[in-house]
Design an enzyme around this catalytic site. Structure first.
Site, PDB file in Angstrom:
ATOM      1  N   HIS A 325       0.861  -1.114   0.079  1.00  0.00           N
ATOM      2  CA  HIS A 325       0.130   0.163   0.128  1.00  0.00           C
ATOM      3  C   HIS A 325       0.510   1.412  -0.237  1.00  0.00           C
ATOM      4  CE1 HIS A 325      -3.036  -2.753   0.719  1.00  0.00           C
ATOM      5  NE2 HIS A 325      -3.944  -1.358   0.869  1.00  0.00           N
ATOM      6  N   GLY A 326       2.403   1.373   0.570  1.00  0.00           N
ATOM      7  CA  GLY A 326       2.713   2.851   0.320  1.00  0.00           C
ATOM      8  C   GLY A 326       4.194   2.401   1.042  1.00  0.00           C
TER       9      GLY A 326
END
Length: 473
Positions: A325-326
């Site tokens: 996700h990041g």
């Protein structure tokens, strides 16, 4: 080009007209591919070359994998495409993160290193179309199907614009027949598709942007000014925002595809009514969680090899899912929390609760525990830094502030809290039903009134326009 922009509505109307005006299915697929590439190029034209290049390379390598009989050569081609796909993803997404952490490690041993400014722009949708290509190549390697010899069909599968930049993550087995068999817009598909498009826009514009975002933004921008009640309401607001934002995008994507005659898989099924964390991941971002299960958890060994290996594989899968996700430790913590929840739940079910026959009240209570755990984990998902995360963690559990703070909350916070409770209540009512089926079975008059009301609220919504949260992933 966002779904909630006038530009997209105009673009989509033109695509619908041209797509249905062309006679041959082959030419209608050309229209869709050109439209998909135009949709993608609208964000940053040079990255269209990256999308087309990686698509062509993966299409070609998949055919090489299928043509080889020697297991070692098949594995070599697979490893090559994995290295290429994850190498490109890693360069754009994790270079800065790796260099920053290297600098911190070197500082521990007394070496000063300042990473150069990289100025890397993350290509939008790269995490999603990378997963499309990787799943295709792995499935060809596993002999689940023979690769297509038609580059245009494969390119359309990867780039189909409703799901290109934020999913759902669609498998080739879910799209192959739809791409290879002629289809066009139908009256029923247009009606249902446009209805879902309006519902998705309502979730995004009226709920995520207008009701939840202002309260959540206020908390995470100035965490040191928050009291306990502010922290809890702001966190609940973000929980509502991320659901309405992402589920809104998925609903728009499914609706746009339906209007064109395609069926995309459902991506959310009332996740805040989940009873247990494994149930939560069967309902939240279904296409990603099933991808992680089939291509990562199973590859790690799944639940084979004993209890502790299963816990390890659960934890690794969720940690990597968090990092997907990041590029930040806060996402790793978010993934680690869910890995811990899943492992703990599995352990309890295999031991203390192995013979427990739960009733309705116990199921509801566990549903609330699940919701509370998911809401708490969102704190780390949204926090911009570890410091912000810890600051808000302490404020959530401050023993003396809750009652006093609750008396000073603002009207916007009251509204966000009420709407979040309403969202959760609706999900419990919809727990065993899909939105698409519910909309399809509504009487025409009722559907018209509801959609008209939603459009009216969308037009009157005062919130600032926000980019879809998952575009950054």
């Amino acid at each position: 080009m966002q779904f909630d922009s006038f530009t997209f509505l105009l673009f989509f109307a033109i695509v619908l007209l041209v797509y249905n005006a062309v006679g041959a299915w082959s030419w209608r697929k050309n229209v869709l591919l050109v439209a998909s590439y135009a949709f993608y190029a609208a964000w940053n034209p040079p990255f269209l070359l990256l999308l087309a290049g990686s698509t062509t390379l993966d299409w070609w390598i998949a055919r090489r994998i299928d043509a080889q009989e020697d297991p070692r050569r098949r594995r070599t081609w697979l490893v090559l495409t994995l290295l290429l796909n994850f190498g490109v993803l890693g360069y754009f997404k994790y270079s800065g993160f790796l260099l920053d952490n290297l600098a911190q490690l070197l500082a521990v041993v007394g070496i000063t290193y300042k990473p150069p400014p990289l100025g890397i722009i993350l290509p939008i949708g790269i995490s999603f179309y990378t997963f499309h290509s990787v799943s295709y190549c792995i499935d060809v390697y596993r002999r689940k199907f023979a690769p297509t010899g038609n580059w245009r069909d494969y390119a359309l599968y990867v780039a189909f614009f409703p799901q290109l930049v934020a999913g759902p993550i669609v498998r080739w087995t879910q799209m192959r027949d739809q791409i290879e068999t002629a289809r066009r817009s139908t009256v029923e598909g247009l009606g249902l598709g446009l209805s879902l498009l309006v519902i998705g826009l309502f979730q995004k514009v009226a709920l995520a942007d207008a009701v939840f975002a202002p309260v959540a933004d206020a908390l995470f921008k100035t965490p040191t000014e928050a009291g306990t009640a502010d922290a809890w309401i702001g966190l609940l607001a973000f929980s509502g925002q991320i659901f309405c934002d992402f589920a809104g995008y998925s609903t728009c994507a499914i609706g746009a595809a339906l209007a064109l005659g395609f069926s995309l898989p459902i991506n959310f099924r009332s996740p805040y009514a989940a009873i247990g964390f494994s149930d939560f991941w069967r309902r939240w971002h279904i296409s990603l969680s099933s991808w992680l299960r089939d291509y990562l958890y199973v590859s790690l060994g799944g639940n084979r090899g004993g209890r502790w290996r299963t816990y390890r594989n659960l934890m690794l899968t969720m940690l990597i899912g968090g990092l997907w996700h990041g590029a930040a430790w806060t996402f790793v913590i978010w993934g680690g929390l869910h890995g811990l929840f899943l492992a703990l739940e599995r352990a309890l079910r295999e031991t203390w609760f192995a013979r427990y026959d739960d009733g309705a009240l116990a199921r509801f209570a566990y549903g609330m525990v699940t919701l509370l755990g998911a809401v708490y984990a969102w704190l780390w998902f949204r926090a911009g830094s570890l410091q912000t995360g810890w600051e808000l963690h302490h404020r959530l559990f401050s023993p003396f502030g809750a009652i006093a703070d609750a008396l000073t909350t603002r009207p916007a916070q009251h509204l966000a809290l009420l709407v979040f409770v309403a969202v959760v209540a609706v999900q419990w009512l919809m727990r065993e039903r899909d939105l698409q089926r519910v909309v399809a079975t509504l009487p025409a008059v009722v559907r018209g009134v509801v959609l008209g009301l939603m459009l009216w609220i969308i037009l009157l919504s005062p919130g600032d326009n926000h980019a879809f949260i998952y575009f950054q992933f």
